[in-house]
Design an enzyme around this catalytic site. Structure first.
Site, PDB file in Angstrom:
ATOM      1  CE  LYS A  12     -10.865  -3.449  12.337  1.00 47.13           C
ATOM      2  NZ  LYS A  12     -10.717  -2.713  13.608  1.00 47.13           N
ATOM      3  CG  ASP A  56      -7.262  -2.572  11.305  1.00 48.45           C
ATOM      4  OD1 ASP A  56      -7.129  -3.776  11.026  1.00 48.45           O
ATOM      5  OD2 ASP A  56      -7.981  -2.164  12.229  1.00 48.45           O
TER       6      ASP A  56
END
Length: 814
Positions: free
Chosen positions: A681, A677
């Protein structure tokens, strides 16, 4: 004197005819000429009966029976029993003649224009006679007068041309001698100089009333219909349409020509020269002032007075190098259409004389193409002119207003509005008077075009956003609630009217073209149909609403693959789903390019930092000419929560479970704890900074054991965490002994990115980052020593929903 005309809906049945009587009774101290149409739907019945009879189809008798039943029933309900006999006898006698005429068409298998006029005239002849007898029985001073004795025409059956000299003389003679308060006349019908019955064209009852008004110098002509005047747009297609209180003759003519059906286009011409005002009134709301059409009415300086449209249009295009500089091409082209009795509604020609394009009715397109190709057969054979091109199923949309000529930029505003909503313009026409700007568009885009233009020119800058929301779990539910709470504020303060048209979860989907009630959306969704991703998209596309926004609140790779389809249809995309923007760089760039090409924003602010304005700030830095040199960040609210909460008195397993229960992690917590994750980003931030990077280029210093990463279910994952508790405790102890805190850090510098768990010492910007907060440090050419810092809550359904909400508002403000 006043002239009043009542349309088919106004006299559709006895109940409505009683409303007409009340209106007439309320007109005190006025002598009146009252023109009526056929009972609503009767003209269609007569036309259908004629067609079936000429095709030698005996079912025409069914239509005759329905016509008979309606008129006999009206007599029995409207006229007292003692007075019914004469009326019934007259109508039945006329019905016998009608049957004879239809039987004639049946026997010869043909319907001539002259015979057609005789047949369709019975609608008005029946209604006017019955209504006049009813008014007499109610004590009104009424007399029946046959319009055929007053209005004289040529022999152009179907749409006869009026001889105004004879007609005016007849009208003046009759009305100067008439002593009755009400003269009841049938609309639509007339007679030729040699006594044959003729008609004035479909909608000709308005024209009848206008002819009588002009001939008698009436004080006013009132057109009574089923709507309260002329509207800024068709209220059936544009719910926000407003009644136009006053309008000029010229504006009314333009609007009626381009589809404003409350007024038959030729109606204005007879009264225009004598400046007789026309009032458009509603039979079912007689107190409503409606619309007043009069001379020199500038509408208080307003520019666009109405938006109208006419459908079922085809474009006929003739082009080729052999047209340039050759006299007579246009003459031959238009003459060919004229000979075939084909009406032209729009003309446009390139200044190079290379092409001529005209708009005609769809029904005439094939005949027109054949005729034009025949006329230019020699030029086509020698390849100097191409065979005529035909585009069908089009619509003309027109802006109308007397004052448009004195305002710059209206055309640009019109075309920009259509362009922003992916409405392709096929042809444009504007007269020198600049009273009308017309654009030809696809029929399927009419509703979107009308609503978009109406919003631009009439709705005080209130912009309607139509949302289609996929995913209504934690984030999606919060998002819908925020819209519900802020709906009034958005409309009053930001001039945004936000409607949720479609909602979907993994099982059900539901749509409501008028907007789903956000107080009861869960119940509505329960009553929905089975979710199909392609079906959801097709529904959004087919609705074809202006300012449509697809909102993805899922973490689904399959949903992210659908973004291109939405963008290609000028449907904006707002998403908290990071998969698309962190996918292959080529796909990321393609989506950004589609957003530009189709003028449909693709916004994903919540991909990084939930509701924090990280991506937006980065965009502003780049747009202002700054250059990002380094990014350091704690980008996982879930990991920050985990390592802020974890200590020697609580297990790592319990902390991660707590983070999941509070909605900080993705549904699959390995996405967060594996670092994937965070990799996504920092990848997105690097790309938004202008760098080409793939996720495989990012170095990931994972802290989870391999066994935990390879589990295939949440249950197995949490079990593995228990097994390695001692390793997690060891990491914690080492950081504590060094007087540091554990933070999962992402960094981008010199074109390279990496993520991993780090020990952060006291005094560092990351050290006191609490709870699930995120922090980003931008080092740029302008922020060299002291970075630009963005810090705040970076996880949770509420803040993520607010970030999605902010993106929706951004689109509304574009």
């Amino acid at each position: 004197m006043k002239v009043l005309k009542f349309g088919g809906t106004s006299v559709a049945n006895p109940e409505n005819i009683n409303k007409v009587k009340s209106i007439l009774k309320s007109q005190k101290n006025h002598s009146m000429a009252v023109v009526v149409s056929a009972f609503g739907g009767v003209t269609d019945l007569l036309l259908n009966a004629s067609k079936r009879a000429s095709e030698q189809d005996v079912s025409y008798k069914n239509f005759v029976k329905e016509i008979e039943d309606r008129h006999i029933a009206a007599i029995r309900e409207l006229i007292p029993v003692k007075s019914q006999s004469a009326a019934l006898s007259k109508v039945k006698s006329d019905l016998n003649v009608l049957e004879t005429l239809l039987e004639g068409a049946f026997l010869i298998g043909e319907l001539t224009p002259k015979l057609s006029d005789k047949i369709v005239s019975y609608g008005e002849l029946f209604s006017s006679f019955i209504i006049s007898e009813f008014l007499k029985s109610e004590g009104l001073d009424a007399i029946f007068k046959d319009s055929r004795q007053l209005i004289i025409t040529d022999n152009n059956f179907g749409k006869a041309t009026v001889d105004f000299k004879l007609t005016n003389a007849n009208c003046e003679n009759f009305f100067s001698k008439n002593k009755h308060g009400i003269a009841l006349l049938p609309g639509f019908v007339a007679s030729s100089k040699n006594g044959d019955l003729t008609t004035l064209g479909r909608g000709g009852s308005d024209y009848t009333a206008a002819i009588i008004a002009a001939a008698t110098n009436a004080d006013i002509l009132e057109i009574w219909t089923d709507v309260s005047g002329m509207y800024t747009a068709n209220p059936k297609l544009v719910k926000q349409a407003k009644c136009v209180a006053s309008i000029s003759y010229q504006e009314a003519m333009e609007l009626s020509h381009f589809g404003a059906k409350v007024l038959y286009p030729p109606t204005i011409q007879p009264v225009l020269g004598k400046a007789i005002p026309i009032a458009i009134k509603n039979t079912f709301d007689p107190e409503n002032p409606g619309t007043l059409i009069s001379q020199n009415n500038n509408g208080n300086g307003k520019t666009v007075r109405g938006i109208s449209h006419v459908g079922n249009i085809s474009l006929l295009s003739l082009e080729g190098p052999g047209m340039i500089g050759i006299p007579g091409i246009s003459k031959r082209f238009f003459e060919t259409l004229s000979v075939k009795n084909i009406s032209i509604v729009l003309i446009t020609q390139a200044s190079s004389e290379h092409s001529i394009c005209v708009g005609i009715a769809d029904d005439d397109a094939d005949l027109a193409a054949e005729a034009v190709n025949e006329t230019f057969e020699y030029e086509i054979a020698s390849k100097r002119i191409k065979p005529v091109m035909v585009e069908k199923d089009l619509t003309i949309v027109a802006l109308v207003g007397d004052n448009m000529k004195s305002h710059q930029g209206l055309s640009g505003k019109m075309f920009s509005t259509l362009g922003k909503n992916n409405v392709n313009i096929r042809a444009i026409a504007q007269g020198a008077s600049e009273r009308n700007i017309s654009a030809v568009i696809k029929k399927e885009d009419v509703k979107k075009a009308l609503n978009s233009l109406h919003e631009t020119f009439f709705e005080e800058n209130i912009k309607q956003l139509n949302l289609f929301v996929m995913g209504v779990g934690n984030v999606g539910a919060k998002f819908l609630e925020q819209i519900r709470q802020q709906k009034k504020y958005l409309k009053e303060e930001l001039k945004l009217n936000v409607r949720v048209i479609g909602i979907s979860n993994s099982k059900k989907m539901v749509f409501d073209e008028n907007g789903i009630s956000l107080k009861d959306w869960k119940n509505a969704l329960d009553q929905g149909v089975r979710t199909e991703m392609e079906g959801f998209f097709e529904k959004v596309r087919s609705l074809n609403f202006r300012n449509s926004i697809f909102v993805d609140n899922t973490a689904s790779a399959d949903v992210s693959k659908s973004y291109a389809n939405y963008l290609k249809n000028s449907i904006s995309v707002v998403t908290c789903n990071k998969i698309a923007s962190s996918s292959d760089f080529a796909n990321y760039k393609a989506l950004k390019q589609l957003a530009k090409e189709y003028n449909a924003p693709y916004l994903f602010e919540t991909n990084v930092g939930a509701g924090l304005p990280i991506i937006d700030t980065l965009k502003h830095l780049i747009a202002s000419g700054d250059k990002v040199r380094k990014i350091q960040a704690v980008l996982s609210g879930s990991l920050n929560f985990v390592f802020n909460t974890f200590n020697d008195s609580i297990t790592f397993h319990d902390v991660v479970k707590q983070a999941q229960d509070q909605g900080y992690t993705e549904p699959d917590p390995t996405i967060d704890l594996s670092g994937v994750d965070v990799m996504r980003k920092i990848l997105i931030l690097a790309r938004e900074s202008g760098h080409q990077l793939e996720i495989d280029d990012i170095e990931n210093d994972a802290f989870l054991p391999e066994e935990s990463l390879e589990t295939n279910s949440n249950e197995a994952f949490f079990e593995s965490l228990k097994k390695y508790e001692s390793d997690f405790q060891k990491m914690y102890k080492q950081a504590k002994d060094a007087d540091c805190k554990l933070k999962y850090v992402a960094q981008f510098e010199d074109g390279k990115a990496k993520v991993g768990l780090q020990q952060i010492p006291k005094g560092h910007d990351f050290y006191n980052l609490e709870g699930s907060d995120n922090i980003v440090l931008f080092y740029t050419d302008r922020y060299v020593e002291q970075p630009l810092i963005i810090k705040g809550a970076g996880a949770g359904a509420d803040v993520t929903a607010s970030g999605i909400f902010a993106d929706v508002v951004r689109i509304g403000n574009f």
